[in-house]
Scaffold this motif. Structure first.
Motif, mmCIF file in Angstrom:
data_model
loop_
_atom_site.group_PDB
_atom_site.id
_atom_site.type_symbol
_atom_site.label_atom_id
_atom_site.label_comp_id
_atom_site.label_asym_id
_atom_site.label_seq_id
_atom_site.Cartn_x
_atom_site.Cartn_y
_atom_site.Cartn_z
ATOM 1 N N UNK A 257 0.791 -1.229 0.000
ATOM 2 C CA UNK A 257 0.000 0.000 0.000
ATOM 3 C C UNK A 257 0.827 1.285 0.000
ATOM 4 N N UNK A 258 2.013 1.346 0.665
ATOM 5 C CA UNK A 258 2.745 2.615 0.693
ATOM 6 C C UNK A 258 3.317 3.057 -0.655
ATOM 7 N N UNK A 259 3.368 2.170 -1.641
ATOM 8 C CA UNK A 259 3.890 2.559 -2.963
ATOM 9 C C UNK A 259 2.910 3.514 -3.620
ATOM 10 N N UNK A 260 3.384 4.695 -4.009
ATOM 11 C CA UNK A 260 2.472 5.688 -4.570
ATOM 12 C C UNK A 260 2.012 5.342 -5.980
ATOM 13 N N UNK A 261 2.751 4.486 -6.665
ATOM 14 C CA UNK A 261 2.335 4.029 -7.988
ATOM 15 C C UNK A 261 1.966 2.556 -7.882
ATOM 16 N N UNK A 262 0.703 2.245 -8.085
ATOM 17 C CA UNK A 262 0.203 0.869 -8.052
ATOM 18 C C UNK A 262 0.089 0.379 -9.497
ATOM 19 N N UNK A 263 0.912 -0.565 -9.862
ATOM 20 C CA UNK A 263 1.083 -0.967 -11.257
ATOM 21 C C UNK A 263 0.026 -1.966 -11.700
#
Length: 229
Positions: free
Chosen positions: A85-91
């Motif tokens: 969840x902390x990744x600002x870009x969800x691929x």
């Protein structure tokens, strides 16, 4: 510039740095214990880190993506199906990550884990744990599926041109790079094997759990950080 391939001997993990002509860069699957090493490579080459990319939530080492983000201002990118969840870009499948005029295409390649992705940059394919040199990743945890992995490799990865270079997420035998053509003809687990045979082969492996899974998996869902905002 070719991909810069770096190795962690403890987990047999490969990390990759991709550089653009304007000095921007992306890093794939960085390892926490080598954060300073990776930063030194960036400084030595005069590169500015734009993105830290994860192929999946790793079970055998802790990522340094969160720390690299804090130190460099890079954006963290992770597969949407991996619970990071902390990744600002969800691929998502088909997404393109752009930096310095370069493009990294996202291929959703489930099987090792349900959310696993591979990255295609120029004629270079970064396969994480989906496709290894003369092998493949295990499929018995994190929503893994032998059938899904077989389909991912056959329908997406083996559909790429034979000359596409394969850069794996791990290697345990001193190998560093392969090609799609070689893997199609020679991969010991996949070449010439039916889907049913592959599923039976993977079910019979009876592998022990990764030693670090209880530490690495929750840490990696936080991008390797103890606390996240």
């Amino acid at each position: 510039m070719n991909p810069i391939q770096l190795f962690d001997a403890e987990s047999s993990t490969y990390t990759y740095i991709l550089a653009a002509a304007n000095g921007e860069a992306a890093i794939i699957d960085p390892v926490d214990r080598h954060c300073e090493r990776d930063l030194a490579h960036l400084r030595r080459l005069g590169l500015r880190l734009a993105y830290a990319l994860e192929t999946h939530a790793h079970a055998d080492h802790v990522t340094s993506s969160g720390r690299l983000r804090e130190l460099t201002g890079a954006r963290a990118c992770a597969p949407s199906g991996c619970g990071i969840a902390p990744a600002e870009v969800q691929l998502e499948d088909g997404d393109v990550v752009r930096f310095g005029g370069e493009e990294v295409r996202v291929l959703h390649t489930p099987g090792h884990t349900a959310g696993s992705v591979s990255f295609l940059w120029r004629t270079n394919l970064f396969t994480g744990d989906t496709l290894l040199i003369d092998g493949c990743g295990r499929t018995d945890f994190q929503g893994g599926s032998a059938g899904d992995l077989y389909d991912s490799v056959r329908d997406k990865l083996f559909a790429l041109p034979d000359e596409t270079r394969v850069w794996p997420g791990h290697d345990y035998r001193g190998q560093s790079v392969s090609t799609i053509g070689w893997e199609k003809r020679n991969n010991a687990r996949l070449a010439g094997r039916s889907r049913d045979d592959f599923i039976a082969l993977m079910a019979a492996l009876d592998l022990p759990q990764p030693k670090m899974i209880d530490v690495a998996l929750p840490a990696n869902r936080r991008l390797g950080l103890v606390h996240t905002v």
